[in-house]
Design a protein around this motif. Structure first.
Motif, PDB file in Angstrom:
ATOM      1  N   LEU A 179      -6.348 -48.323  -4.332  1.00 37.16           N
ATOM      2  CA  LEU A 179      -5.267 -49.233  -4.672  1.00 37.16           C
ATOM      3  C   LEU A 179      -5.804 -50.649  -4.879  1.00 37.16           C
ATOM      4  O   LEU A 179      -5.403 -51.355  -5.815  1.00 37.16           O
ATOM      5  N   ARG A 180      -6.728 -51.061  -4.021  1.00 36.17           N
ATOM      6  CA  ARG A 180      -7.330 -52.399  -4.149  1.00 36.17           C
ATOM      7  C   ARG A 180      -8.015 -52.551  -5.502  1.00 36.17           C
ATOM      8  O   ARG A 180      -7.858 -53.566  -6.188  1.00 36.17           O
ATOM      9  N   THR A 181      -8.762 -51.540  -5.919  1.00 36.12           N
ATOM     10  CA  THR A 181      -9.476 -51.589  -7.200  1.00 36.12           C
ATOM     11  C   THR A 181      -8.504 -51.669  -8.371  1.00 36.12           C
ATOM     12  O   THR A 181      -8.692 -52.453  -9.309  1.00 36.12           O
ATOM     13  N   LEU A 182      -7.442 -50.880  -8.317  1.00 36.58           N
ATOM     14  CA  LEU A 182      -6.458 -50.898  -9.395  1.00 36.58           C
ATOM     15  C   LEU A 182      -5.754 -52.258  -9.483  1.00 36.58           C
ATOM     16  O   LEU A 182      -5.527 -52.787 -10.570  1.00 36.58           O
ATOM     17  N   LEU A 183      -5.423 -52.828  -8.328  1.00 33.47           N
ATOM     18  CA  LEU A 183      -4.769 -54.130  -8.320  1.00 33.47           C
ATOM     19  C   LEU A 183      -5.647 -55.200  -8.968  1.00 33.47           C
ATOM     20  O   LEU A 183      -5.186 -55.988  -9.796  1.00 33.47           O
ATOM     21  N   ASN A 184      -6.917 -55.214  -8.611  1.00 38.54           N
ATOM     22  CA  ASN A 184      -7.808 -56.234  -9.174  1.00 38.54           C
ATOM     23  C   ASN A 184      -8.084 -55.991 -10.652  1.00 38.54           C
ATOM     24  O   ASN A 184      -8.236 -56.943 -11.429  1.00 38.54           O
ATOM     25  N   THR A 185      -8.123 -54.735 -11.064  1.00 44.02           N
ATOM     26  CA  THR A 185      -8.309 -54.431 -12.483  1.00 44.02           C
ATOM     27  C   THR A 185      -7.124 -54.919 -13.304  1.00 44.02           C
ATOM     28  O   THR A 185      -7.284 -55.489 -14.390  1.00 44.02           O
ATOM     29  N   CYS A 186      -5.925 -54.718 -12.775  1.00 49.10           N
ATOM     30  CA  CYS A 186      -4.716 -55.117 -13.497  1.00 49.10           C
ATOM     31  C   CYS A 186      -4.480 -56.624 -13.477  1.00 49.10           C
ATOM     32  O   CYS A 186      -3.958 -57.192 -14.447  1.00 49.10           O
ATOM     33  N   LEU A 187      -4.872 -57.273 -12.370  1.00 49.61           N
ATOM     34  CA  LEU A 187      -4.408 -58.643 -12.150  1.00 49.61           C
ATOM     35  C   LEU A 187      -5.462 -59.726 -12.284  1.00 49.61           C
ATOM     36  O   LEU A 187      -5.120 -60.914 -12.297  1.00 49.61           O
ATOM     37  N   ASP A 188      -6.710 -59.402 -12.383  1.00 48.51           N
ATOM     38  CA  ASP A 188      -7.746 -60.428 -12.485  1.00 48.51           C
ATOM     39  C   ASP A 188      -7.478 -61.332 -13.698  1.00 48.51           C
ATOM     40  O   ASP A 188      -7.449 -60.874 -14.837  1.00 48.51           O
ATOM     41  N   GLY A 189      -7.254 -62.619 -13.446  1.00 48.02           N
ATOM     42  CA  GLY A 189      -6.968 -63.570 -14.520  1.00 48.02           C
ATOM     43  C   GLY A 189      -5.550 -63.528 -15.035  1.00 48.02           C
ATOM     44  O   GLY A 189      -5.213 -64.235 -15.995  1.00 48.02           O
ATOM     45  N   CYS A 190      -4.701 -62.735 -14.421  1.00 49.58           N
ATOM     46  CA  CYS A 190      -3.315 -62.586 -14.894  1.00 49.58           C
ATOM     47  C   CYS A 190      -2.463 -63.769 -14.435  1.00 49.58           C
ATOM     48  O   CYS A 190      -2.503 -64.169 -13.271  1.00 49.58           O
ATOM     49  N   GLY A 191      -1.688 -64.350 -15.350  1.00 50.02           N
ATOM     50  CA  GLY A 191      -0.747 -65.394 -14.973  1.00 50.02           C
ATOM     51  C   GLY A 191       0.324 -64.826 -14.063  1.00 50.02           C
ATOM     52  O   GLY A 191       0.748 -63.668 -14.229  1.00 50.02           O
ATOM     53  N   LEU A 192       0.765 -65.606 -13.089  1.00 49.17           N
ATOM     54  CA  LEU A 192       1.692 -65.059 -12.108  1.00 49.17           C
ATOM     55  C   LEU A 192       3.026 -64.662 -12.722  1.00 49.17           C
ATOM     56  O   LEU A 192       3.690 -63.761 -12.231  1.00 49.17           O
ATOM     57  N   GLY A 193       3.388 -65.296 -13.817  1.00 52.31           N
ATOM     58  CA  GLY A 193       4.613 -64.895 -14.498  1.00 52.31           C
ATOM     59  C   GLY A 193       4.495 -63.548 -15.180  1.00 52.31           C
ATOM     60  O   GLY A 193       5.509 -62.926 -15.538  1.00 52.31           O
ATOM     61  N   ASP A 194       3.253 -63.051 -15.368  1.00 55.57           N
ATOM     62  CA  ASP A 194       3.026 -61.776 -16.047  1.00 55.57           C
ATOM     63  C   ASP A 194       2.697 -60.644 -15.080  1.00 55.57           C
ATOM     64  O   ASP A 194       2.416 -59.512 -15.513  1.00 55.57           O
ATOM     65  N   VAL A 195       2.699 -60.955 -13.769  1.00 53.12           N
ATOM     66  CA  VAL A 195       2.287 -59.955 -12.780  1.00 53.12           C
ATOM     67  C   VAL A 195       3.182 -58.726 -12.831  1.00 53.12           C
ATOM     68  O   VAL A 195       2.699 -57.578 -12.800  1.00 53.12           O
ATOM     69  N   ALA A 196       4.490 -58.907 -12.903  1.00 56.10           N
ATOM     70  CA  ALA A 196       5.411 -57.760 -12.878  1.00 56.10           C
ATOM     71  C   ALA A 196       5.117 -56.788 -14.013  1.00 56.10           C
ATOM     72  O   ALA A 196       5.101 -55.561 -13.811  1.00 56.10           O
ATOM     73  N   HIS A 197       4.884 -57.326 -15.200  1.00 52.22           N
ATOM     74  CA  HIS A 197       4.573 -56.456 -16.347  1.00 52.22           C
ATOM     75  C   HIS A 197       3.226 -55.777 -16.170  1.00 52.22           C
ATOM     76  O   HIS A 197       3.064 -54.583 -16.501  1.00 52.22           O
ATOM     77  N   ALA A 198       2.241 -56.504 -15.611  1.00 54.80           N
ATOM     78  CA  ALA A 198       0.885 -55.964 -15.493  1.00 54.80           C
ATOM     79  C   ALA A 198       0.809 -54.783 -14.532  1.00 54.80           C
ATOM     80  O   ALA A 198      -0.025 -53.878 -14.709  1.00 54.80           O
ATOM     81  N   VAL A 199       1.659 -54.772 -13.493  1.00 53.08           N
ATOM     82  CA  VAL A 199       1.570 -53.703 -12.484  1.00 53.08           C
ATOM     83  C   VAL A 199       2.667 -52.657 -12.654  1.00 53.08           C
ATOM     84  O   VAL A 199       2.800 -51.761 -11.815  1.00 53.08           O
ATOM     85  N   ALA A 200       3.430 -52.726 -13.729  1.00 49.02           N
ATOM     86  CA  ALA A 200       4.589 -51.832 -13.886  1.00 49.02           C
ATOM     87  C   ALA A 200       4.198 -50.361 -13.810  1.00 49.02           C
ATOM     88  O   ALA A 200       4.911 -49.539 -13.219  1.00 49.02           O
ATOM     89  N   ASN A 201       3.070 -49.988 -14.395  1.00 43.25           N
ATOM     90  CA  ASN A 201       2.660 -48.573 -14.438  1.00 43.25           C
ATOM     91  C   ASN A 201       1.567 -48.236 -13.434  1.00 43.25           C
ATOM     92  O   ASN A 201       1.011 -47.132 -13.470  1.00 43.25           O
ATOM     93  N   LEU A 202       1.273 -49.159 -12.544  1.00 42.04           N
ATOM     94  CA  LEU A 202       0.166 -48.926 -11.601  1.00 42.04           C
ATOM     95  C   LEU A 202       0.387 -47.715 -10.696  1.00 42.04           C
ATOM     96  O   LEU A 202      -0.538 -46.904 -10.515  1.00 42.04           O
ATOM     97  N   PRO A 203       1.568 -47.498 -10.102  1.00 36.41           N
ATOM     98  CA  PRO A 203       1.738 -46.335  -9.213  1.00 36.41           C
ATOM     99  C   PRO A 203       1.458 -45.004  -9.902  1.00 36.41           C
ATOM    100  O   PRO A 203       1.014 -44.045  -9.249  1.00 36.41           O
TER     101      PRO A 203
END
Length: 337
Positions: A176-200
């Motif tokens: 889970l830690r690896t997936l979070l960092n892959t999705c969010l590294d450099g991501c603007g906080l306003g875009d976080v919801a969209h970036a992690v939408a399909n993570l689960p």
């Protein structure tokens, strides 16, 4: 519009009043300034300035003092902002450069501004909404508990303890830690919801409840949170200032975060120092004060604002120079963090 001579007279009145805290008369202007005209001519100019609302007479038979309108014209017509000396610049760089995290940067900035200007310093924390994610960490801290740590590009650290939903295997937590960092590294906080939408969907079924719990806390922390935090320092300097209204009103206004947000104003051009004088301030508690503020940020990105508050009888050129210099150094420190 005032001609150049009347502007020079106004400038001299402001400078003398700031220096002496006394009403300024025509004789004092002749003695202290090379205005090139007689005392009678200066009295005529002062009469025009008073009629136009730029200066006023506080007592009968006294000299004149600037009004808010007079200070405003003085600031608007400033040809230069007084630069800091090389020794002052080195001291700022050394002092701020020794900070070890964001809280320390903000704390040092408040103390530095208060010392440089002898005013009350006000510093806004970098807004989460203007930051990007640098790293996400998940750390087991107790049975069935994880510590979620989010670090932004401004050095801000957000931490939350969350339920592990029965998933305690290091392999699962690491995935889970690896997936979070892959999705969010450099991501603007306003875009976080969209970036992690399909993570689960990228995790085994038994690990999805943990992912859902982590994402819920993550979004609540970074996206939904109204996090505008402001700190101030140097309140002891108020004891040496003169205010047309009570000191108590100023102190009470300083305690309100929402009021301080309005006081600093909206972010704008990072190269510009803004000045609000007396009645230009939106809150009644600050109607006898002036506020000098500037944006700070990383590169072209404005993160927050900082400034100082003091009486309208302020050394504007020096104060504006100090605020501008400190804002630039804070931006440089954050850019290198």
């Amino acid at each position: 519009m005032l001609d150049d001579r009347k502007l020079a007279v106004l400038r001299a009145i402001v400078e003398d009043h700031v220096s002496t805290n006394e009403p300024v008369g025509s004789k004092a202007l002749v003695d202290r300034h090379n205005l090139g005209v007689s005392s009678a001519t200066i009295r005529n100019d002062m009469a025009v300035l008073e009629d136009e609302g730029y200066i006023t007479q506080p007592h009968t038979s006294a000299g004149r003092v600037p009004t808010d309108k007079g200070y405003r014209l003085f600031v608007d017509r400033l040809s230069t902002i007084k630069p800091l000396s090389s020794a002052e610049r080195r001291a700022i760089e050394t002092f701020l450069g020794g900070a070890y995290d964001l809280d320390d940067v903000v704390g040092r900035t408040v103390r530095l501004l208060a010392q440089l200007t002898r005013q009350v310093a006000v510093v806004q924390y970098p807004s989460l909404s203007r930051s990007t994610v640098r790293h996400v960490e998940l750390v087991p801290v107790a049975e069935n508990r994880l510590l979620l740590v989010v670090i932004t590009n401004t050095g801000r650290v957000e931490q939350r303890v969350i339920d592990a939903h029965g998933v305690t295997a290091e392999e699962s937590i690491g995935r889970l830690r690896t997936l979070l960092n892959t999705c969010l590294d450099g991501c603007g906080l306003g875009d976080v919801a969209h970036a992690v939408a399909n993570l689960p969907d990228q995790l085994p079924a038994n690990e999805r409840p943990l992912a859902a719990g982590v994402l819920s806390v993550l979004l609540e922390t970074l996206v939904d949170k109204a996090d505008e935090k402001i700190v101030f320092g140097g309140a002891a300097n108020l004891a040496h200032m003169d205010f047309s209204q009570g000191l108590r009103e100023v102190l009470e206004a300083l305690e309100e975060q929402v009021v301080l947000m309005r006081l600093l104003g909206e972010a704008g051009d990072s190269s510009t120092v803004t000045v609000r004088i007396g009645t230009e301030n939106p809150d009644a508690g600050f109607r006898s004060t002036s506020v000098v503020a500037a944006d700070y940020g990383v590169g072209d990105i404005t993160l927050a604002r900082l400034g100082v508050l003091g009486p309208t009888r302020m050394d504007y050129p020096s104060t504006m120079g100090a605020v501008r210099a400190v804002a630039r150094y804070v931006g440089q420190i954050l850019a290198g963090s």
